[in-house]
Design an enzyme around this catalytic site. Structure first.
Site, PDB file in Angstrom:
ATOM      1  N   ARG A  11     -35.123  36.327 -29.365  1.00  0.00           N
ATOM      2  CA  ARG A  11     -34.006  36.185 -29.046  1.00  0.00           C
ATOM      3  C   ARG A  11     -32.773  36.107 -28.066  1.00  0.00           C
ATOM      4  O   ARG A  11     -31.979  36.295 -27.809  1.00  0.00           O
ATOM      5  CB  ARG A  11     -33.064  36.497 -30.330  1.00  0.00           C
ATOM      6  CG  ARG A  11     -33.563  36.399 -31.370  1.00  0.00           C
ATOM      7  CD  ARG A  11     -33.214  35.026 -32.519  1.00  0.00           C
ATOM      8  NE  ARG A  11     -33.740  35.291 -33.538  1.00  0.00           N
ATOM      9  CZ  ARG A  11     -34.621  35.349 -34.041  1.00  0.00           C
ATOM     10  NH1 ARG A  11     -35.318  35.240 -32.925  1.00  0.00           N
ATOM     11  NH2 ARG A  11     -34.300  34.649 -35.508  1.00  0.00           N
TER      12      ARG A  11
ATOM     13  N   GLU B 135     -25.950  38.852 -32.695  1.00  0.00           N
ATOM     14  CA  GLU B 135     -26.514  37.753 -32.384  1.00  0.00           C
ATOM     15  C   GLU B 135     -25.955  36.742 -32.071  1.00  0.00           C
ATOM     16  O   GLU B 135     -25.878  36.440 -30.667  1.00  0.00           O
ATOM     17  CB  GLU B 135     -27.572  37.249 -33.397  1.00  0.00           C
ATOM     18  CG  GLU B 135     -28.620  36.039 -33.428  1.00  0.00           C
ATOM     19  CD  GLU B 135     -29.531  36.226 -33.563  1.00  0.00           C
ATOM     20  OE1 GLU B 135     -30.521  36.903 -33.548  1.00  0.00           O
ATOM     21  OE2 GLU B 135     -29.821  35.091 -34.564  1.00  0.00           O
TER      22      GLU B 135
ATOM     23  N   SER C  21     -28.512  35.453 -39.540  1.00  0.00           N
ATOM     24  CA  SER C  21     -28.867  36.393 -39.136  1.00  0.00           C
ATOM     25  C   SER C  21     -27.721  37.021 -37.975  1.00  0.00           C
ATOM     26  O   SER C  21     -27.485  36.268 -36.708  1.00  0.00           O
ATOM     27  CB  SER C  21     -30.298  36.952 -38.457  1.00  0.00           C
ATOM     28  OG  SER C  21     -31.164  36.773 -38.711  1.00  0.00           O
TER      29      SER C  21
HETATM   30  N1  EPU Z   1     -35.012  44.307 -45.394  1.00  0.00           N
HETATM   31  C1  EPU Z   1     -34.856  44.587 -46.054  1.00  0.00           C
HETATM   32  N2  EPU Z   1     -33.004  44.416 -47.158  1.00  0.00           N
HETATM   33  C2  EPU Z   1     -32.771  43.383 -46.311  1.00  0.00           C
HETATM   34  C3  EPU Z   1     -33.380  42.726 -45.587  1.00  0.00           C
HETATM   35  C4  EPU Z   1     -34.496  42.687 -44.807  1.00  0.00           C
HETATM   36  O1  EPU Z   1     -34.715  45.816 -46.296  1.00  0.00           O
HETATM   37  O2  EPU Z   1     -30.925  43.384 -46.854  1.00  0.00           O
HETATM   38  C5  EPU Z   1     -35.995  44.614 -44.750  1.00  0.00           C
HETATM   39  C6  EPU Z   1     -37.633  43.628 -45.478  1.00  0.00           C
HETATM   40  O3  EPU Z   1     -38.386  45.135 -45.923  1.00  0.00           O
HETATM   41  C7  EPU Z   1     -38.195  43.026 -45.193  1.00  0.00           C
HETATM   42  C8  EPU Z   1     -37.325  42.990 -43.664  1.00  0.00           C
HETATM   43  O4  EPU Z   1     -36.352  43.469 -43.925  1.00  0.00           O
HETATM   44  O5  EPU Z   1     -39.771  42.687 -45.399  1.00  0.00           O
HETATM   45  C9  EPU Z   1     -37.820  41.916 -42.819  1.00  0.00           C
HETATM   46  O6  EPU Z   1     -36.442  41.237 -43.517  1.00  0.00           O
HETATM   47  P1  EPU Z   1     -36.780  39.945 -42.864  1.00  0.00           P
HETATM   48  O7  EPU Z   1     -38.186  39.322 -43.688  1.00  0.00           O
HETATM   49  O8  EPU Z   1     -36.006  38.799 -44.042  1.00  0.00           O
HETATM   50  O9  EPU Z   1     -36.869  38.955 -41.564  1.00  0.00           O
HETATM   51  P2  EPU Z   1     -35.403  39.556 -40.711  1.00  0.00           P
HETATM   52  O10 EPU Z   1     -36.427  41.041 -39.612  1.00  0.00           O
HETATM   53  O11 EPU Z   1     -34.584  40.627 -41.346  1.00  0.00           O
HETATM   54  C10 EPU Z   1     -35.913  37.982 -38.720  1.00  0.00           C
HETATM   55  C11 EPU Z   1     -35.033  36.681 -38.316  1.00  0.00           C
HETATM   56  C12 EPU Z   1     -34.417  35.886 -38.893  1.00  0.00           C
HETATM   57  C13 EPU Z   1     -35.768  34.957 -39.353  1.00  0.00           C
HETATM   58  C14 EPU Z   1     -36.855  36.082 -40.608  1.00  0.00           C
HETATM   59  C15 EPU Z   1     -38.101  35.434 -40.979  1.00  0.00           C
HETATM   60  C16 EPU Z   1     -33.598  38.173 -36.825  1.00  0.00           C
HETATM   61  C17 EPU Z   1     -32.649  38.747 -36.674  1.00  0.00           C
HETATM   62  N3  EPU Z   1     -33.925  37.631 -37.589  1.00  0.00           N
HETATM   63  O12 EPU Z   1     -34.679  38.380 -40.016  1.00  0.00           O
HETATM   64  O13 EPU Z   1     -33.683  34.775 -38.193  1.00  0.00           O
HETATM   65  O14 EPU Z   1     -35.686  34.009 -40.307  1.00  0.00           O
HETATM   66  O15 EPU Z   1     -37.247  37.514 -39.416  1.00  0.00           O
HETATM   67  O16 EPU Z   1     -39.152  35.751 -40.108  1.00  0.00           O
HETATM   68  O17 EPU Z   1     -34.516  37.978 -36.226  1.00  0.00           O
HETATM   69  C18 EPU Z   1     -31.505  34.574 -38.224  1.00  0.00           C
HETATM   70  O18 EPU Z   1     -32.000  34.378 -36.446  1.00  0.00           O
HETATM   71  O19 EPU Z   1     -30.741  33.525 -38.155  1.00  0.00           O
HETATM   72  C19 EPU Z   1     -32.737  34.514 -38.875  1.00  0.00           C
HETATM   73  C20 EPU Z   1     -32.595  34.238 -39.554  1.00  0.00           C
END
Ligand code: EPU
Length: 339
Positions: free
Chosen positions: A165, A335, A239
């Site tokens: 990012r 972000e 995010s």
């Molecule tokens: N989780 C929770 N509770 C929540 C959200 C997440 O427990 O409310 C845990 C879950 O275990 C889940 C893990 O966190 O398995 C990861 O969550 P998720 O797969 O939704 O991915 P993220 O790390 O929260 C990142 C990116 C997203 C991208 C997704 C999918 C960042 C800051 N965000 O989110 O990007 O779509 O991975 O690859 O790196 C964005 O930047 O706007 C964005 C949406």
């Protein structure tokens, strides 16, 4: 050049806070962009180039010239070294439209990045990424206007300093305006379906089929639609925080206290924590206060529920950041760009 004055900026960001720009112009060519920049410099106006406004929060009026690029050209060439297909897109194309264009041609490369909001010109700035693929994995080159010198530069991968990012363009936000991006697709690239949410979806929906570009893109769209709110319905900027990276010792200590914490080991041995998990653990999911809140299906996404001042959003972000630090001793970085 058609410059408007005292323009409401709410239609130009997904959050839609009602700040104003002193001056506003739309441009559709490299030449027009350069002219707009030089005009603003001549007037000593600050300059702000915006894309789709999906990663931007205005907290005050902008005193200078806001520039929006409208150029929407996409073209394809065979890579000079025969290693795939180069797609070149001007900055004003919607990112998802570009992805759909490449998916329609069955070109491997961008399917995991389906449905990310924003314009192509903004994609390298924060090195957009999802489901195991980042823009920098597909990046060939870009053309950017170097604002201080008024020159157009072609920049290759190594010059852009991409990381999670982050990029040169994020570090020097006002020095470059990206006008065109070239990505290398097809060739020897393979589908990336190892990210667990994606693998699970494909196994459940296409149990007997080998995934193809279209199936992966459809799967990513479905997963995103199920977790992430549509900015047109619930204003948001995706995010709101980065996933923080912590040293191994800190991760081990957290794991002792919270056995279900979600973290992924990085190449350097540190751990990237799911910020969504940290925020969720503190009970914020679904919270609403002062017209803003935390999405009820993904705690990393903050939402504007009613027209309100952006101070309510910033206050909620601070509250979350302070609470996460107090509980986990982890600092969350915001972000979106806050202006
Ligand atoms: N989780 C929770 N509770 C929540 C959200 C997440 O427990 O409310 C845990 C879950 O275990 C889940 C893990 O966190 O398995 C990861 O969550 P998720 O797969 O939704 O991915 P993220 O790390 O929260 C990142 C990116 C997203 C991208 C997704 C999918 C960042 C800051 N965000 O989110 O990007 O779509 O991975 O690859 O790196 C964005 O930047 O706007 C964005 C949406």
């Amino acid at each position: 050049m058609n410059i408007d004055h005292d323009v409401d900026l709410s239609p130009y960001t997904t959050f839609g806070f009602q700040q104003r720009a002193a001056h506003f112009v739309e441009v559709s060519s490299e030449q027009a962009l350069l002219e707009a920049v030089q005009y603003a410099q001549g007037q000593s106006w600050p300059i702000l180039a915006i894309g789709g406004g999906s990663n931007l929060v205005f907290t005050q009026d902008f005193p200078g010239l806001v520039i929006k690029q409208r150029d929407k050209r996409i073209h394809y060439t065979n890579a000079a070294d025969g290693s795939g297909t180069d797609v070149t897109s001007s900055a004003g194309v919607q990112w998802h439209e570009l992805v759909m264009d490449t998916v329609g041609r069955n070109l491997i490369g961008l399917e995991n990045l389906s449905l990310i909001p924003g314009q192509v010109g903004a994609a390298p700035v924060q090195n957009i990424g999802a489901y195991g693929v980042e823009l920098c994995d597909r990046f060939a080159s870009l053309r950017a206007l170097h604002v201080p010198s008024g020159t157009w530069r072609t920049m290759l991968h190594d010059e852009c300093e991409f990381s999670y990012r982050n990029s040169l363009f994020k570090q020097y936000e006002d020095d470059y305006i990206i006008g065109q991006v070239t990505l290398r697709l097809g060739g020897t690239l393979e589908l990336h379906t190892e990210y667990s949410a994606l693998a699970d979806y494909l196994a459940a929906h296409y149990p007997d089929k080998t995934p193809d570009v279209r199936m992966v893109s459809d799967a990513v769209c479905s997963i995103r639609n199920s977790k992430l709110p549509d900015p047109a319905e619930l204003p948001n900027a995706g995010s709101f925080f980065h996933n923080p990276v912590v040293p191994t010792e800190q991760y081990d200590a957290l794991l002792q206290r919270f056995p279900d914490i979600v973290g992924h080991r990085q190449a350097d041995g540190q751990y990237k924590l799911a910020a969504g998990w940290l925020i969720d653990k503190l009970g914020y999911k679904g919270l609403r206060q002062n017209g803003v809140g935390v999405h009820d299906r993904q705690a990393l996404v903050l939402i504007k529920y009613h027209q309100t001042e952006s101070t309510a959003l910033i206050q909620l972000a601070r509250q979350i950041r302070d609470h996460v630090f107090k509980e986990f001793h982890v600092s969350l970085n915001i972000e979106p760009r806050i202006l």
